[in-house]
Design an enzyme around this catalytic site. Structure first.
Site, PDB file in Angstrom:
ATOM      1  N   SER A 334      -6.952  -4.158   7.191  1.00 61.25           N
ATOM      2  CA  SER A 334      -6.366  -3.384   8.284  1.00 61.25           C
ATOM      3  C   SER A 334      -5.181  -4.162   8.834  1.00 61.25           C
ATOM      4  O   SER A 334      -5.203  -5.383   8.890  1.00 61.25           O
ATOM      5  CB  SER A 334      -7.403  -3.183   9.389  1.00 61.25           C
ATOM      6  OG  SER A 334      -6.753  -2.690  10.536  1.00 61.25           O
ATOM      7  N   CYS A 390       7.442  -4.863   4.815  1.00 60.13           N
ATOM      8  CA  CYS A 390       6.815  -4.389   6.044  1.00 60.13           C
ATOM      9  C   CYS A 390       7.834  -4.000   7.113  1.00 60.13           C
ATOM     10  O   CYS A 390       8.782  -4.737   7.366  1.00 60.13           O
ATOM     11  CB  CYS A 390       5.957  -5.551   6.554  1.00 60.13           C
ATOM     12  SG  CYS A 390       5.215  -5.225   8.109  1.00 60.13           S
ATOM     13  N   ARG A 494      -5.594   1.567   5.734  1.00 59.23           N
ATOM     14  CA  ARG A 494      -5.098   0.362   6.390  1.00 59.23           C
ATOM     15  C   ARG A 494      -4.245   0.685   7.609  1.00 59.23           C
ATOM     16  O   ARG A 494      -4.264  -0.019   8.598  1.00 59.23           O
ATOM     17  CB  ARG A 494      -4.287  -0.456   5.383  1.00 59.23           C
ATOM     18  CG  ARG A 494      -3.776  -1.782   5.923  1.00 59.23           C
ATOM     19  CD  ARG A 494      -3.079  -2.576   4.835  1.00 59.23           C
ATOM     20  NE  ARG A 494      -2.164  -3.545   5.406  1.00 59.23           N
ATOM     21  CZ  ARG A 494      -2.476  -4.788   5.711  1.00 59.23           C
ATOM     22  NH1 ARG A 494      -3.674  -5.243   5.477  1.00 59.23           N
ATOM     23  NH2 ARG A 494      -1.582  -5.602   6.243  1.00 59.23           N
TER      24      ARG A 494
HETATM   25  P1  IMP Z   1       4.735 -10.523   1.171  1.00 60.68           P
HETATM   26  O1  IMP Z   1       4.089 -11.629   0.419  1.00 60.68           O
HETATM   27  O2  IMP Z   1       5.786 -10.989   2.105  1.00 60.68           O
HETATM   28  O3  IMP Z   1       5.227  -9.449   0.270  1.00 60.68           O
HETATM   29  O4  IMP Z   1       3.607  -9.875   2.099  1.00 60.68           O
HETATM   30  C1  IMP Z   1       2.422  -9.340   1.598  1.00 60.68           C
HETATM   31  C2  IMP Z   1       1.598  -8.788   2.746  1.00 60.68           C
HETATM   32  O5  IMP Z   1       2.300  -7.736   3.412  1.00 60.68           O
HETATM   33  C3  IMP Z   1       0.297  -8.137   2.361  1.00 60.68           C
HETATM   34  O6  IMP Z   1      -0.707  -9.038   2.032  1.00 60.68           O
HETATM   35  C4  IMP Z   1      -0.018  -7.297   3.592  1.00 60.68           C
HETATM   36  O7  IMP Z   1      -0.634  -8.019   4.606  1.00 60.68           O
HETATM   37  C5  IMP Z   1       1.356  -6.910   4.094  1.00 60.68           C
HETATM   38  N1  IMP Z   1       1.681  -5.520   3.774  1.00 60.68           N
HETATM   39  C6  IMP Z   1       1.457  -4.843   2.645  1.00 60.68           C
HETATM   40  N2  IMP Z   1       1.937  -3.596   2.710  1.00 60.68           N
HETATM   41  C7  IMP Z   1       2.470  -3.464   3.925  1.00 60.68           C
HETATM   42  C8  IMP Z   1       3.120  -2.393   4.600  1.00 60.68           C
HETATM   43  O8  IMP Z   1       3.351  -1.307   4.082  1.00 60.68           O
HETATM   44  N3  IMP Z   1       3.494  -2.635   5.881  1.00 60.68           N
HETATM   45  C9  IMP Z   1       3.255  -3.827   6.490  1.00 60.68           C
HETATM   46  N4  IMP Z   1       2.702  -4.881   5.874  1.00 60.68           N
HETATM   47  C10 IMP Z   1       2.302  -4.696   4.605  1.00 60.68           C
END
Ligand code: IMP
Length: 579
Positions: A334, A390, A494
């Protein structure tokens, strides 16, 4: 040289103030200095200052350099607590600060990266792949575990599909490819050439159905098509029909022996009816033979695997199936984990599945964390709005700069022995180091792992650049996936509550440049982390966290000019190749 003074001020002798050089043996007056640091080096120490004269100028004797350090009220740089003082500096991201180097008296490869994922589970490498449908399915989870980390299988799919992925990881035997690329005799030379170009390998088994579990009728290697000019030739005309195969149940050692004797690059494994069950590749085998740091269950020796679920009533049934498939750790997925749904789910899981470890989240404040810790969480996931895909902070106005969030939550959780995952925003080894220094036990990554060949989805080539899809689970694309069965949609679970009619995206979808296999990328990340720890002067992650808290490890804020200085500058053009 120090006396304790009221209100936290230290009394300090003046020789270094105002550039005045003391005479040898001179009685020094005390002055009040306005530096209060809970980590003062020492108090009430009297230092004998020995002087030497060079070219008529008085200097402190170089032999007393270490002693002289004691004349400073605090170590050079900022303590983590001072760095993370939001009243002074606001919320910080990884890019806002640097860790100051320490003393090296050990080689980088002596650094232990062992760290806790949950209360009971330790990993050799503190890295976790995100539960996202463009990041973690079977292949990613298998390889993350082989390399000492762990993969969290996403839930943007049916219960059956997710349970099957968990089962495959648990049943994985080093070296056997359980979902190889397979073609049929009617495919053409062009298809093989395309696979070679996009995925970098040939040696493709041919079955009558063109699928795994079909009858094996041949194999096509690059040699078979090397001098074959016509793209349209069917594979039935070029494939090798006499194939050396291993029988289902063959051990790795036996398979290795067969590959050695046959001098072939690939060994298809078939069942008693000749149907293809798996493939063994010589090059993989060579690499697979030794994974001393693989994350395994100490009793069963099976690889460890984690999976994500939501907190809806259906998710309880989903979890039962995942546990039946052998799940080790469940993550409650979440974006804002401090909810009555999550508290109830954590309690229910702890009652229902005694051996299963449960990680709750996401959280970014102590107060959020406290609720989940009290409910019984075995680990916490920290991050809101820091992920590469995000847009939560922009759309929801909720979130927290990631380094500040990691520091505040993990320092609190540490009091209860609850390990934390720094989730999102890791784009380099340096970011991971800072996340761990702020108190996280592991770092979860999405975008940079989506770029490896082990992530789900095909590589596409555009303008000569190999690209893979990456999308936020709160992007419209992810939320629309299987939207007819919302219970199977991780994005909706989520990011949305029951009964929401209008979707509000919290993520974006796009493409990232492919960077090859995780088998090369993660070892690079691991070695880089060891080198960084060596620079900091600590031999293990436990010591890193301890020395951050006791103030031995110091930090410095970065101005925008410092950020530019730390980046490559002054070139006409350059190539940045990392490994
Ligand atoms: P990254 O390593 O910077 O790409 O971040 C990965 C993390 O982004 C994931 O483990 C989630 O906690 C978060 N995340 C995944 N999908 C979304 C989204 O659509 N919106 C916001 N956060 C996200």
């Amino acid at each position: 040289m120090y006396r304790t003074a009221p209100h936290g001020f230290a009394l300090r002798a003046s020789p270094l103030e105002g550039g005045v050089t003391p005479r040898e043996g001179q009685e020094l007056p005390f002055v009040v200095i306005a530096c209060f640091d809970p980590y003062v080096i020492s108090t009430n120490i009297s230092i004998q200052t020995k002087m030497v004269q060079t070219n008529g100028t008085n200097f402190l004797d170089s032999q007393s350099a270490l002693e002289e350090l004691k004349n400073y009220s605090c170590r050079d740089g900022l303590s983590a607590t001072d760095l993370m003082d939001s009243k002074l500096h606001g919320g910080l991201t990884y890019n806002d600060f640097l860790v100051l180097p320490g003393f090296i008296d050990f080689p980088a490869n002596a650094v232990s990266l062992e760290s806790k994922f949950t209360k009971k589970i330790k990993l050799h490498a503190p890295f976790v792949s995100s539960p996202m449908d463009t990041v973690t399915e079977t292949e990613m989870a298998v390889n993350m575990a082989l390399l000492g980390g762990i993969g969290v299988i996403h839930h943007n799919c049916s219960v059956e599909d997710q349970a099957e992925m968990v089962r495959k990881v648990k049943k994985y035997e080093n070296g056997f490819i359980t979902d190889p690329v397979v073609l049929s005799p009617n495919h053409t030379v062009k298809d093989v050439r395309q696979i070679k170009e996009n995925q970098g390998f040939s040696g493709i088994p041919i079955t009558d159905t063109g699928k795994l579990h079909g009858k094996l009728v041949g194999i096509v290697s690059s040699r078979d098509i090397q001098f074959h000019g016509t793209d349209s030739t069917p594979l039935s005309e070029v494939m090798t029909k006499e194939v050396v195969t291993g029988k289902e149940g063959i051990t790795l050692e036996e398979a290795n022996q067969m590959l050695r004797q046959s001098k072939k690059g690939k060994l298809p494994v078939v069942d008693k009816d000749g149907n293809l069950r798996a493939l063994l590749s010589r090059s993989d085998l060579m690499k697979n033979l030794h994974f001393p740091n693989a994350s395994k269950d100490p009793e069963t020796k099976q690889l460890l695997v984690s999976a994500a679920i939501g907190t809806r009533p259906d998710d309880r049934e989903r979890l039962r199936k995942l546990v039946d498939a052998g799940l080790d750790v469940v993550i409650l997925d979440s974006s804002q984990g401090n909810s009555v749904f999550q508290l109830e789910m954590v309690k229910w899981i702890k009652q229902e599945f005694k051996k299963l470890e449960v990680i709750a989240g996401n959280v970014v404040t102590r107060e959020q964390a406290a609720n989940l810790i009290a409910a019984g969480a075995d680990g916490l996931r920290i991050g809101m709005g820091s992920g590469a895909a995000c847009i939560t902070q922009e759309v929801m106005a909720c979130g927290r700069p990631q380094a500040t969030a990691v520091f505040n939550v993990s320092q609190f959780a540490a009091k209860f022995g609850v390990p934390c995952i720094a989730d999102g925003g890791i784009s380099s080894i340096g970011d991971a180091v800072k996340a761990l220094a702020m108190g996280a036990s592991t770092a979860m990554m999405g975008r940079i792992l989506a770029a490896t060949s082990e992530s789900p989805g095909q590589t596409v080539v555009r303008d000569g650049i190999r690209l893979k899809a990456y999308r936020g689970m709160g992007s419209l694309a992810a939320m629309d996936h299987r939207s007819s069965a919302s219970a199977d949609n991780a994005g909706l679970a989520r990011y949305f509550s029951e009964g929401d009619k209008v979707r509000v995206a919290q993520g974006v979808s796009g493409l990232v440049a492919e960077k090859g296999s995780l088998r090369e990328f993660l070892p690079y990340f691991i070695a880089g982390l060891q080198h960084s720890m060596q620079d900091i002067g600590v031999k293990s992650l436990d010591i890193l966290r301890e020395n951050v808290i006791n103030g031995v490890i110091r930090f410095e804020l970065r101005s925008s000019a410092a950020l530019r200085e730390g980046d490559v500058h002054g070139f006409y053009s350059y190539e940045k190749k990392l490994y």
